[in-house]
Design an enzyme around this catalytic site. Structure first.
Site, short mmCIF file in Angstrom:
data_model
loop_
_atom_site.label_atom_id
_atom_site.label_comp_id
_atom_site.label_asym_id
_atom_site.label_seq_id
_atom_site.Cartn_x
_atom_site.Cartn_y
_atom_site.Cartn_z
N GLU A 167 0.83 -1.22 0.00
CA GLU A 167 0.00 0.00 0.00
C GLU A 167 0.86 1.25 0.00
OE1 GLU A 167 -3.22 0.06 2.89
OE2 GLU A 167 -2.93 2.20 3.26
N GLU A 171 -3.19 9.87 4.23
CA GLU A 171 -4.28 9.74 5.20
C GLU A 171 -4.48 11.06 5.94
OE1 GLU A 171 -5.17 5.35 6.50
OE2 GLU A 171 -3.16 5.92 7.17
#
Ligand code: NAG
Ligand code: NAG
Length: 307
Positions: A167, A171
């Site tokens: 990944e 965020e």
């Protein structure tokens, strides 16, 4: 039973049906996701379907590979977004789909909006919008306003291979509206120490900023409004003990999400600044556009080992 088994053997090129958790997927509900079998896009689309656990290895819908694209969500309708219930596996009909039902993602106010909605149990139920084409290296650029107007709310922009656990992400947490966090994971190793915050930004919940991930075989770069704030070199990810580069390289899918981090485990809630103050709602992650530039185009994008 016997006849059923015979026809099963004849119609499937693979004679050994995979185990899907405690179930075995049959030909009417051939696609396995996390222990459940079904026959719709939520189960059969390549971003979630598990070929090795499904009825046959070809039960999952074919993975469509990267093409350069711009999804402009200021336009009301078009091939850029669909709800998953209407998705038939043809990426030219929808570049992005709302992954779950009920869906809290929709086109509204000249943007794609992902909402976090309070449930009767007090927890928030969010949304995930995911790309229908896989990407292996390339540049993803999105114009985004975070939905994290309260502590506890998390919004994200992610390039992820959910099966392998590689990944690359941005965020946003409600605990901090003046930066975005960058992180990457390799094979689901949860090493949170790799998180790096961006340079200071004007309130990410009140302003649209341009977030960009430049993923190449040798480096990953994170930029906001064209300003580079982080570079990870593949050469720096070498794990001598294991003899591997812990560098994301599997083909992956682009997704955007909003979720309730405030009602999760303590570590997650502390990070997100939870619990959520629902008086500050609505919580909408807004995406104006997503541009994709592929490193490998069309059919060239297949999983390749990098030496
Ligand atoms: C909750 O949000 C409302 C609306 O933004 C605000 O007025 C209030 O001060 C917040 N409460 C707490 C405890 O932060
Ligand atoms: C990909 O392969 C399919 C099937 O072989 C072909 O029809 C299509 O034109 C190819 N696309 C590209 C971009 O090479």
């Amino acid at each position: 039973m016997k006849l059923e088994l015979v026809s099963l053997l004849l119609t499937s090129s693979l004679v050994i049906a995979g185990k899907c958790g405690t179930q075995t997927c049959g030909k009417d509900t051939p696609c396995c996701v996390k222990g459940y079998c079904n026959n719709n896009a939520m189960y059969c689309a390549p971003f979630s379907c598990e070929p090795e656990n499904s009825f046959g290895t070809k039960s999952c819908w074919t993975t469509a590979h990267c093409v350069d694209s711009v999804a402009d969500f200021t336009k009301p309708a078009g091939p850029h977004f669909a709800q998953i219930a209407s998705y038939q596996g043809e990426p030219q009909t929808a570049a992005y789909v709302s992954q779950y039902e009920p869906s809290n993602a929709k086109l509204a106010n000249e943007q794609l909006e992902l909402s976090l909605v309070k449930q009767p149990d007090g927890k928030g139920f969010g949304a995930v919008v995911i790309g229908t084409r896989a990407i292996q290296y390339g540049t993803v650029t999105a114009v985004v306003k975070s939905g994290c107007k309260s502590g506890g709310v998390v919004s994200s922009m992610i390039i992820r291979n959910d099966k392998i656990g590689d990944e690359i992400d941005f965020e946003f947490v409600g605990a901090d509206k003046s930066t975005v966090q960058s992180n990457y994971y390799w094979h689901n190793e949860l090493d949170y120490t790799k998180m790096v915050k961006s340079h200071p930004l004007p309130d990410t919940t009140a302003n649209y900023h341009t977030y960009q991930i430049v993923w190449s075989p040798d480096t990953i770069q994170w930029k906001v409004n064209d300003q580079l704030f982080r570079t990870v070199k593949r050469s720096d990810t070498w794990d001598a003990a294991k003899g591997v580069f812990k560098y994301p390289e599997a083909e992956a899918f682009i997704s955007f999400s909003i979720w309730d981090g405030g009602s999760g485990a303590k570590g997650t809630s502390d990070w997100a600044g939870g619990p959520i103050n629902w008086s500050a709602s609505p919580f909408n992650l807004a995406v104006k556009s997503i541009a994709v530039n592929c490193y490998y185009k069309g059919n060239e994008t297949t999983y390749k080992k990098h030496n």
